[in-house]
Design a protein around this motif. Sequence first.
Motif: not given
Lengths: 278, 327
Positions: B45, B48-49, B52, B275, B278-279, B282, B288, B291, B295, B298, B301-302
């Motif tokens: 996670v 990739s975040m 991205g 959040a 993103i919801a 997205f 690009e 998007r 990310i 995200g 947030l993570f």
Amino acid sequence: MAIPARRRVADVVAFAFATAATVFGLVWLAWILWTTLAQGAAALTPALFKEMTPPPGASGGLLNAFYGSAIMILLGVVIGAPIGVAAGTYLAEHGRYTRLAAIVSFVNDILLSAPSIVVGLFVYELVVRTSGHFSGYAGALALAMILLPIVVRTTEESLRLVPDQMREAGFALGLPRWRVTRQILYKAALSAILTGILLGVARIAGETAPLLFTALNNQFWSSSLNGPLANVPVVIFQYAMSPYDEWHELAWAGAFVLTAFVLFLNIAVRLLARKGKK
Amino acid sequence: MNATLASRTHESAPPVRKSGAGADRAFQLTTAVAAWAVLLLLGGVAVSMAWGGRLAFQTFGWSFVTGKDWDVVGSRFGAFVPIYGTLVTSAIALIIAVPVSIGIALFLTDIAPRWSRGPIAIAIELLAAIPSIIYGMWGLFVFAPFMAANVEPWLNDHLGNKAIIGPLFRGPPIGIGMLTAGIVLGIMVIPFISSVAREVFSAVPAPLRESAVALGSTRWEVLKSVTLPYTRSAIIGAIFLGLGRALGETMAVTFVLGNAHDLSASLLMPSNSIAAAIANEFTEADTELYRSSLIALGFLLFVVTFIVLTIAKLMLMRLNRQLGRTH
């Protein structure tokens, strides 16, 4: 010795507040459940389980969404549960007291509360972007990732509850460790592990955020996991946010079925667990 | 010790033990690989975040965090508004949930008749079982209109004209906004904080509480001077756990926050959260950079929830150690 009035008042106030706080919490529960029940029951029709999601302005049901959700939850459990049980076994048995187990246990607790939308983004990057299209497989994988930490935690806890005497008895019989785990510990902890998996199912059944960019949605009947797949939470989201009354009604009906399913699982599991304890 | 035991059994019955040992190693390896999968998930996670979102971070640098413009057409993305909305709604949630949760824990450990404790505790925990999308729907169709009709006009009239806090409570009573979202979030995190609080309250050694009572303390004084200080680290841990949940909650907030990218002092105005952005956006992100910006959100947030939840876990472990529990 009488307690001074000021201290007595503080005591009464604090306890009145605690009682009020509990009532406050219960009122929300009742309000939300009542709304879902009243709105959902009104929208509940046999067509709900027989027809597909309709275009705006038409009537229909949620059959394709129920099917998609069921198949993704099932696949999510098939992927997530075995890995979770194995990892939980490592934490409680084979890796007990190792540094790896301590780290995994810690990380697992963080994953338990981590935002599920981030998991959705992860699977998007991992599967959707590389394969070039949304798919039921991606949705199931996202659900499996949500399920995994739940199963790890409950498996670890239920294995720890098995008394050490049972392990020692197994070793004394000359059983190798893996057979002690498989034939004695798993049997003793079976109901607790299943409880954990069922609670995990209840959790992933309502998860919306991880499905938004993985399974997406599909207005039509599709049984292929290799393409966008309808599912109850995302349909509820889209229909509730839409301006159409028919869609709102279907969203409420879906919300009702979903809530009933989740609450039923939760309550049933708790009752069974309590029965098991006695 | 283990080694000698193993070698001794090895001598007594070699063939059986040998096959057992091989299978043992295989089984152990399988479980270890599964344990690694948990770490991989977290690492995957994070990586990739970061990967991205790299385009957004490279393009905007720090202004991604401080910039107030979220301009889809002009392809300029600054995440200050969603970050601000996330923090404000989470703060409102905690202001509501913390006292209520401690009250509930106190009620369940000290006040409620014994027979009613189990059922009430389960009912409160069911608040956590209700899917967040149900909170969202209820919030949008029932609670937001309720706020618009009853609560927000009152706030406008009674608090909106006050000196310092006035601007927070001035604005059109439309129901959708940061205050409503914060309250819904507060309800959602109550079960998480209260269940931890209840558990640690009942773990306070009875002699401690009893000696306070013997010295003439009222029950409130026992809570204030014995129970809360004794469980302080765990309560802080529980609050951070609730904060972690509130920061990352998506669907409920998406419904009632209004998806507006304008900065506003008023809590009654629509806003955005990380959040929810993103919801909402997205699947519509067509470039690009767009998007990548989502990310990158995200990723932020993570990282924040990871830190918050780590603090929570460390605080909770502290009390366990104090109680002599390893787990």
